[in-house]
Motif scaffolding. Structure first.
Motif, PDB file in Angstrom:
ATOM      1  N   THR A  30       0.829  -1.205   0.000  1.00  0.00           N
ATOM      2  CA  THR A  30       0.000   0.000   0.000  1.00  0.00           C
ATOM      3  C   THR A  30       0.866   1.259   0.000  1.00  0.00           C
ATOM      4  N   GLN A  31       1.924   1.250   0.784  1.00  0.00           N
ATOM      5  CA  GLN A  31       2.813   2.401   0.843  1.00  0.00           C
ATOM      6  C   GLN A  31       3.551   2.609  -0.473  1.00  0.00           C
ATOM      7  N   TRP A  32       3.995   1.516  -1.089  1.00  0.00           N
ATOM      8  CA  TRP A  32       4.685   1.629  -2.384  1.00  0.00           C
ATOM      9  C   TRP A  32       3.784   2.277  -3.427  1.00  0.00           C
ATOM     10  N   TYR A  33       2.555   1.807  -3.502  1.00  0.00           N
ATOM     11  CA  TYR A  33       1.634   2.357  -4.496  1.00  0.00           C
ATOM     12  C   TYR A  33       1.240   3.793  -4.144  1.00  0.00           C
ATOM     13  N   LYS A  34       1.028   4.062  -2.867  1.00  0.00           N
ATOM     14  CA  LYS A  34       0.662   5.407  -2.446  1.00  0.00           C
ATOM     15  C   LYS A  34       1.756   6.412  -2.797  1.00  0.00           C
ATOM     16  N   ASN A  35       3.001   6.023  -2.597  1.00  0.00           N
ATOM     17  CA  ASN A  35       4.139   6.915  -2.851  1.00  0.00           C
ATOM     18  C   ASN A  35       4.711   6.774  -4.269  1.00  0.00           C
ATOM     19  N   LYS A  36       4.040   5.946  -5.084  1.00  0.00           N
ATOM     20  CA  LYS A  36       4.475   5.694  -6.464  1.00  0.00           C
ATOM     21  C   LYS A  36       5.933   5.218  -6.521  1.00  0.00           C
ATOM     22  N   GLN A  37       6.241   4.311  -5.616  1.00  0.00           N
ATOM     23  CA  GLN A  37       7.561   3.697  -5.564  1.00  0.00           C
ATOM     24  C   GLN A  37       7.449   2.225  -5.957  1.00  0.00           C
ATOM     25  N   THR A  38       6.862   2.003  -7.117  1.00  0.00           N
ATOM     26  CA  THR A  38       6.529   0.634  -7.501  1.00  0.00           C
ATOM     27  C   THR A  38       7.703  -0.154  -8.066  1.00  0.00           C
ATOM     28  N   TYR A  39       8.794   0.537  -8.388  1.00  0.00           N
ATOM     29  CA  TYR A  39       9.984  -0.211  -8.796  1.00  0.00           C
ATOM     30  C   TYR A  39      10.826  -0.490  -7.559  1.00  0.00           C
ATOM     31  N   GLN A  40      10.847  -1.740  -7.176  1.00  0.00           N
ATOM     32  CA  GLN A  40      11.617  -2.183  -6.022  1.00  0.00           C
ATOM     33  C   GLN A  40      12.685  -3.164  -6.513  1.00  0.00           C
ATOM     34  N   PRO A  41      13.932  -2.720  -6.653  1.00  0.00           N
ATOM     35  CA  PRO A  41      14.988  -3.572  -7.217  1.00  0.00           C
ATOM     36  C   PRO A  41      15.124  -4.929  -6.538  1.00  0.00           C
ATOM     37  N   GLN A  42      14.897  -4.975  -5.223  1.00  0.00           N
ATOM     38  CA  GLN A  42      15.066  -6.242  -4.520  1.00  0.00           C
ATOM     39  C   GLN A  42      14.036  -7.275  -4.965  1.00  0.00           C
ATOM     40  N   LEU A  43      12.840  -6.817  -5.348  1.00  0.00           N
ATOM     41  CA  LEU A  43      11.822  -7.754  -5.830  1.00  0.00           C
ATOM     42  C   LEU A  43      12.217  -8.333  -7.185  1.00  0.00           C
TER      43      LEU A  43
END
Length: 279
Positions: A30-43
């Protein structure tokens, strides 16, 4: 016709479900989408280690050589997160496009880094808004003494900010739609994220970007028909991802109707609430 999952597919499903629970808990997602930080290199790195990037490709190119159904089972579970990032755009669509369009030499050079997560190739196809097909490609590719110059604007590019390179559609001087790879760090490229409800979407502008002849896919830049072949293999995976997302929303809604109590009874007993769930 037997549509039940095989033992291997059940195992794929469990691994993907465990990944979503461990790596993409609801509060974090939810926080990733809220802050538009959807690119997470670790994933992306962990997905590559498991073998989910380019998983339908032959093992010779770094893939897992699984069937469409096997891949769909994994992506349906990833959709339940929904797990963000370029797992589909790069790991499925671009991977299939490169496999279908490129020479053997290009495949061996481009696909293993994509499957390992070292390179993230993001499609940048249409220029016109609300159009699809060859007529949507307006980006121009002009010949120079040493290669090409590309000018144009791709208005809606998913996962653009994650890209190490773009798989672009452009129109040659002869009017043919061709496909080429462009380094995301090339001078003249501007990435502008969209505001509002858009997430993971950006406008990508190419202003006098220099492209080497070797960056054309295949011997002559492939064709729109090649893209359609890649889409035929990729869109079922995207559909499975979306099915997983909608199923998760439905399951959450049904659970809420069983636990939310009003006037002394669960709201799921009210007919109008039941109507909404069915619809």
């Amino acid at each position: 016709m037997d549509l039940s999952l095989t033992e291997t597919q059940e195992e794929f499903k469990k691994v993907a479900a465990d990944f979503v629970k461990a790596e993409v808990p609801a509060h974090q997602m939810t926080q990733w989408y809220k802050n538009k930080q959807t690119y997470q290199p670790q994933l992306v790195k962990k997905a590559a280690e498991i073998g989910w990037l380019g998983m339908m490709l032959p093992e010779a190119y770094g893939g897992s050589d699984v069937s469409t159904m096997d891949c769909a089972v994994v992506f349906e579970e990833l959709g339940r997160g929904p797990v963000p990032g370029p797992l589909f755009t790069s790991g499925i669509l671009s991977a299939q496009m490169i496999f279908e369009a490129c020479t053997e030499e290009q495949r061996k050079a481009l696909l293993p880094p994509l499957c390992s997560g070292a390179s993230i190739v993001v499609p940048a196809i249409a220029d016109k808004a609300a159009y699809w097909g060859p007529e949507a490609v307006e980006t121009r590719l002009s010949k120079t003494a040493g290669g090409y110059i590309m000018n144009g604007t791709k208005r809606f590019v998913f996962d653009a900010q994650a890209a190490t390179s773009f798989l672009c559609a452009a129109r040659s001087e002869e009017g043919k739609v061709v496909f080429l790879l462009v380094d995301a760090k090339s001078p003249g490229i501007t990435i502008t994220p969209h505001v509002g409800f858009f997430i993971s979407v950006a406008e990508v502008r190419f202003d006098k970007v220099v492209v080497a002849p070797t960056n054309l896919l295949g011997s002559s830049g492939a064709s729109w028909a090649t893209l359609e072949t890649a889409l035929d293999k990729s869109l079922p995976i995207l559909s499975a991802y979306q099915v997983g997302a909608t199923q998760e929303v439905f399951d959450m809604t049904c659970e809420y109707t069983r636990t939310r109590v009003v006037f002394g009874q669960p709201i799921g007993r009210f007919q109008r609430v039941q109507d909404h769930c069915v619809d």
